[in-house]
Design a protein around this motif. Structure first.
Motif, short mmCIF file in Angstrom:
data_model
loop_
_atom_site.label_atom_id
_atom_site.label_comp_id
_atom_site.label_asym_id
_atom_site.label_seq_id
_atom_site.Cartn_x
_atom_site.Cartn_y
_atom_site.Cartn_z
N THR A 62 38.36 44.84 96.97
CA THR A 62 39.38 45.41 97.85
C THR A 62 39.47 46.93 97.76
N ASN A 63 38.74 47.54 96.80
CA ASN A 63 38.69 48.99 96.68
C ASN A 63 40.08 49.59 96.51
N GLY A 64 40.87 48.97 95.67
CA GLY A 64 42.26 49.38 95.46
C GLY A 64 43.17 48.18 95.62
N PRO A 65 44.48 48.38 95.70
CA PRO A 65 45.43 47.26 95.81
C PRO A 65 45.01 46.26 96.88
N ASP A 66 45.05 44.96 96.50
CA ASP A 66 44.49 43.95 97.41
C ASP A 66 45.40 43.59 98.58
N GLU A 67 46.70 43.95 98.49
CA GLU A 67 47.67 43.68 99.57
C GLU A 67 47.76 42.19 99.88
N LEU A 68 47.60 41.36 98.85
CA LEU A 68 47.66 39.91 99.00
C LEU A 68 48.90 39.36 98.29
N SER A 69 49.34 38.22 98.76
CA SER A 69 50.39 37.49 98.04
C SER A 69 49.74 36.68 96.93
N GLU A 70 50.55 36.20 96.00
CA GLU A 70 50.00 35.38 94.92
C GLU A 70 49.40 34.09 95.48
N ALA A 71 50.01 33.57 96.53
CA ALA A 71 49.47 32.36 97.16
C ALA A 71 48.08 32.62 97.74
N GLU A 72 47.89 33.80 98.32
CA GLU A 72 46.59 34.14 98.89
C GLU A 72 45.55 34.35 97.79
N ARG A 73 45.95 34.96 96.69
CA ARG A 73 45.02 35.11 95.57
C ARG A 73 44.60 33.75 95.04
N ASN A 74 45.57 32.84 94.93
CA ASN A 74 45.26 31.48 94.47
C ASN A 74 44.32 30.77 95.45
N ASP B 167 40.88 29.13 94.38
CA ASP B 167 40.58 27.72 94.65
C ASP B 167 39.23 27.55 95.34
N HIS B 168 38.81 28.58 96.07
CA HIS B 168 37.51 28.53 96.75
C HIS B 168 36.42 29.23 95.95
N HIS B 169 36.74 29.53 94.67
CA HIS B 169 35.76 30.11 93.73
C HIS B 169 35.22 31.45 94.23
N ILE B 170 36.10 32.25 94.79
CA ILE B 170 35.71 33.58 95.29
C ILE B 170 36.25 34.63 94.33
N PRO B 171 35.38 35.33 93.61
CA PRO B 171 35.83 36.39 92.70
C PRO B 171 36.51 37.52 93.48
N LEU B 172 37.54 38.10 92.87
CA LEU B 172 38.32 39.16 93.51
C LEU B 172 38.45 40.34 92.56
N PHE B 173 38.05 41.54 93.01
CA PHE B 173 38.16 42.76 92.22
C PHE B 173 38.96 43.79 93.01
N ASP B 174 40.01 44.34 92.38
CA ASP B 174 40.78 45.39 93.07
C ASP B 174 40.53 46.77 92.49
N THR B 175 39.59 46.89 91.55
CA THR B 175 39.21 48.19 91.01
C THR B 175 38.53 49.02 92.09
#
Length: 303
Positions: A172-184, A188-196
């Motif tokens: 996301t190249n910074g804050p992901d702007e997602l809710s916790e439900a969206e992160r979950n 659940d779909h095994h998609i790694p997420l990096f906000d660094t």
């Protein structure tokens, strides 16, 4: 002063398709294009029936050559710098000093990318980094990819891209702007997420190998999809009073007619469907509507 029935601003698929229709309808038409298409970085255009895989430059060459068969259509490489309304006509001035009086206007100048901002992204854009999976997803099917996006745009794009590959990592190249439900949902779909934040895109001859984050993390990949920041190819429609939609494009009806009488828009300027075949279709539809309007006006003036 050059007098025409229709001035088309923009010579991409939308503008050239409209020029073809109007030429065949025997309307005096001028296509004005600055010669700096957004898809110049792209090696191949896809999804256009009979033209799948063609280079954008070859597509334009063929289209321009076909327009030359119609003597009522002229093509110039120039930039329109101002438009005013006078005595029922639109008066255009160009950067080269040309003056044009036109009964109707069609804006087909597309969109432009804002500065990409991430070091190394410009070097891979159009070669191994893309914005549209309908255009380039087939070539990257089942490949390990990085998606650079965030927020609502990401949560629309992730399920879409999964039809081509489920092997992708989100940066996301910074804050992901997602809710916790969206992160979950992503977990659940095994998609790694990096906000660094992203330090750089590493590549060789335009082919990406890694995305390097500021904390030193390296994410290997063979391709990238990213959410580009776009601005209209020209702000002249706003100067004429054309209403914009909530998404920032010119608000038009199904035939490309804007809120200003006599002004039409086609292609990326009036739609978020950024595909060559969609742009060409909207250009043809707008041209047909313009031709019908011109013929109706002429019919009423004839005794």
């Amino acid at each position: 002063m050059n007098k025409v029935d229709v001035a088309i601003i923009g010579g991409g698929p939308a503008g050239l398709s409209a020029g073809l229709m109007l030429g065949r309808a025997r309307k005096q038409t001028i296509v004005i294009d600055e010669g700096r298409p957004r898809n110049a970085v792209t090696r191949e255009a896809h999804g256009f029936l009979t033209r799948d895989g063609i280079s954008p430059s070859e597509f334009r060459r063929i289209a321009k050559e076909q327009l030359r068969a119609y003597p009522s259509v002229s093509q110039v490489e120039d930039t329109v710098v101002s438009i005013t309304r006078e005595d029922g006509s639109f008066l255009l001035k160009t950067a080269a000093g040309m003056k044009i009086a036109s009964k109707k206007l069609l804006f087909a100048a597309g969109m432009k990318d804002r500065k990409l901002g991430i070091p190394g992204l410009a070097e891979v854009y159009g070669k191994s980094a893309f914005v549209c999976p309908y255009c380039d997803g087939w070539e990257l099917r089942e490949e390990p990819l990085v998606v650079i996006s965030r927020g609502n745009a990401l949560m629309h794009f992730a399920p879409l891209l999964s039809g081509w590959t489920k092997r992708f990592t989100v940066c996301t190249n910074g804050p992901d702007e997602l809710s916790e439900a969206e992160r979950n949902d992503l977990r659940d779909h095994h998609i790694p997420l990096f906000d660094t934040p992203i330090r750089a895109i590493l590549s060789y001859e335009g082919m990406v190998s890694h995305v390097l984050l500021e904390d030193g993390t390296e994410i290997p990949c063979t391709g990238i999809f990213f959410k580009s920041e776009l601005v209209p190819g020209t702000d002249l429609p706003q100067s004429l009073g054309c209403r914009l939609s909530e998404t920032g494009v010119i608000a038009v009806d199904e035939f490309g007619k804007s809120s200003v009488p006599g002004v039409y828009a086609a292609g990326d300027m009036s739609s978020r469907m950024h595909q060559s075949i969609a742009a060409a279709a909207s250009g043809a539809a707008a041209a047909a509507a313009i031709n019908g309007e011109l013929n109706q006006e002429a019919w009423k003036q004839t005794p």
